[in-house]
Design a protein around this motif. Structure first.
Motif, PDB file in Angstrom:
ATOM      1  N   LEU A 128       0.796  -1.226   0.000  1.00 55.65           N
ATOM      2  CA  LEU A 128       0.000   0.000   0.000  1.00 55.65           C
ATOM      3  C   LEU A 128       0.826   1.272   0.000  1.00 55.65           C
ATOM      4  CD1 LEU A 128      -2.842  -0.898   2.545  1.00 55.65           C
ATOM      5  CD2 LEU A 128      -2.774  -1.263   0.062  1.00 55.65           C
ATOM      6  N   GLY A 129       1.903   1.331   0.767  1.00 61.79           N
ATOM      7  CA  GLY A 129       2.644   2.588   0.840  1.00 61.79           C
ATOM      8  C   GLY A 129       3.770   2.533   1.846  1.00 61.79           C
ATOM      9  N   ALA A 130       4.171   3.705   2.344  1.00 61.73           N
ATOM     10  CA  ALA A 130       5.316   3.796   3.238  1.00 61.73           C
ATOM     11  C   ALA A 130       5.176   4.989   4.161  1.00 61.73           C
ATOM     12  CB  ALA A 130       6.612   3.918   2.437  1.00 61.73           C
ATOM     13  N   VAL A 131       5.749   4.867   5.339  1.00 69.12           N
ATOM     14  CA  VAL A 131       5.819   5.965   6.297  1.00 69.12           C
ATOM     15  C   VAL A 131       7.257   6.068   6.782  1.00 69.12           C
ATOM     16  CG1 VAL A 131       5.016   6.860   8.511  1.00 69.12           C
ATOM     17  CG2 VAL A 131       3.458   5.569   7.055  1.00 69.12           C
ATOM     18  N   CYS A 132       7.809   7.278   6.790  1.00 73.47           N
ATOM     19  CA  CYS A 132       9.195   7.491   7.209  1.00 73.47           C
ATOM     20  C   CYS A 132       9.310   8.755   8.043  1.00 73.47           C
ATOM     21  CB  CYS A 132      10.139   7.643   6.008  1.00 73.47           C
ATOM     22  SG  CYS A 132      10.300   6.156   5.006  1.00 73.47           S
TER      23      CYS A 132
END
Length: 320
Positions: A255-259
């Motif tokens: 789905l995506g990424a968080v950083c």
């Protein structure tokens, strides 16, 4: 603490973190925009270690790109990864590929799946096969669920079968902490874009419980449906296949990424990619599309399109 993430243009945004709340947004993609990759391993996903072997190219031959056009502009407007599952005219991807323009003022608007196609590329990055999308189903067809990453999956019915020799098995997956998983997906802006790559990382439970991004209206109401991983991804990877080698099965959708940094070293509490686990309900939804008997309540219709026109596409049968 602030978190940084990639939005549809790949630019980093800092978002405030509330107690027990992590801001998270599914990566939305825009062709024509150069985007940085989410590199967690310290090396490019296009390094030799990520290239597919001949065996991989055979068993993952059904991993392709979902390419959607906007009638108002020329060329491809949105791209993501999709993969054949269940039958050669059925494809899995992320729901947010077919929904655009979420904000604090409104939920994402559905696009017409008929403006999208599924394309397979050969090893020389040339178009090998392509098929139009006849219809698509997703929990996001229910506007009360839309924008919820806990249900961010869509199943596409092609207007014709594609010719491949191998289709992966998918299983409902509860997960094993620290298990190794492969992400099979395309990557924009990091080298050869018409080639799917394999990146590997550790799976962990998704941190947090209730999550929301006020800027885009994206939210996560059930983090148990998700997992985080350290596998490299980039814009273009949304909808990619998470594959467990030990189980010999697909287990989820990227789905995506968080950083909290632009290019951090992997820390499961600060930077991670995330995917949606396969559940019995998702497996059943795939089976309905395979049998060409989708639930009308889950049929994606473009906002403003009469439901009768969308349902008429169900009457069109695949051609040889």
């Amino acid at each position: 603490m602030a978190f940084r993430l990639l939005s549809k243009g790949g630019a980093p945004f800092a978002l405030a973190r509330r107690p027990l709340l992590v801001s998270a947004v599914a990566m939305l993609l825009s062709s024509g925009t150069t985007a940085d990759a989410i590199i967690l391993s310290g090396s490019s996903p296009t390094d030799g270690s990520a290239m597919m072997s001949a065996v991989d190219r055979g068993r993952f031959a059904g991993v392709g790109r979902v390419e959607c056009r906007d009638p108002r502009i020329s060329g491809v407007a949105h791209v993501a990864t999709g993969w054949v599952l269940g039958s050669t005219d059925t494809v899995v991807t992320a729901a947010h590929v077919l929904f655009r323009g979420a904000s604090t003022m409104r939920t994402a608007r559905a696009v017409n799946p008929a403006n999208c196609a599924f394309t397979l590329y050969d090893r020389n990055q040339q178009i090998w096969q392509t098929a139009r999308i006849r219809y698509a189903v997703s929990p996001w067809a229910d506007i009360s669920i839309r924008n919820d990453s806990s249900h961010d999956v869509a199943i596409l019915k092609l207007d014709r079968p594609v010719k491949i020799d191998s289709i992966p098995v998918a299983i409902a997956f509860k997960g094993r902490e620290k298990a190794l998983v492969d992400l099979v997906a395309f990557h924009l802006g990091v080298g050869e874009m018409q080639r799917a790559w394999i990146t590997r990382g550790r799976l962990r439970d998704f941190p947090g419980s209730q999550l929301r991004d006020d800027r885009t209206a994206m939210r996560i109401t059930d983090a148990r449906r998700l997992f985080s991983t350290s596998a490299d991804s980039s814009p273009g990877s949304s909808g990619g296949m998470y594959y467990d080698e030990r189980l010999h099965a697909a287990i989820g959708v990227h789905l995506g990424a968080v950083c909290d940094q632009v290019r951090p070293r992997y820390d499961p509490h600060l930077c991670f990619n995330y995917g949606l686990r396969f559940t019995p309900a998702i497996v059943a939804m795939v089976d309905m599309v395979v049998r060409d008997q989708p639930a009308l309540a889950k049929l994606i219709t473009a906002d403003g399109e009469p439901a009768s026109l969308a349902e008429a596409r169900l009457e069109h049968r695949a051609v040889d």
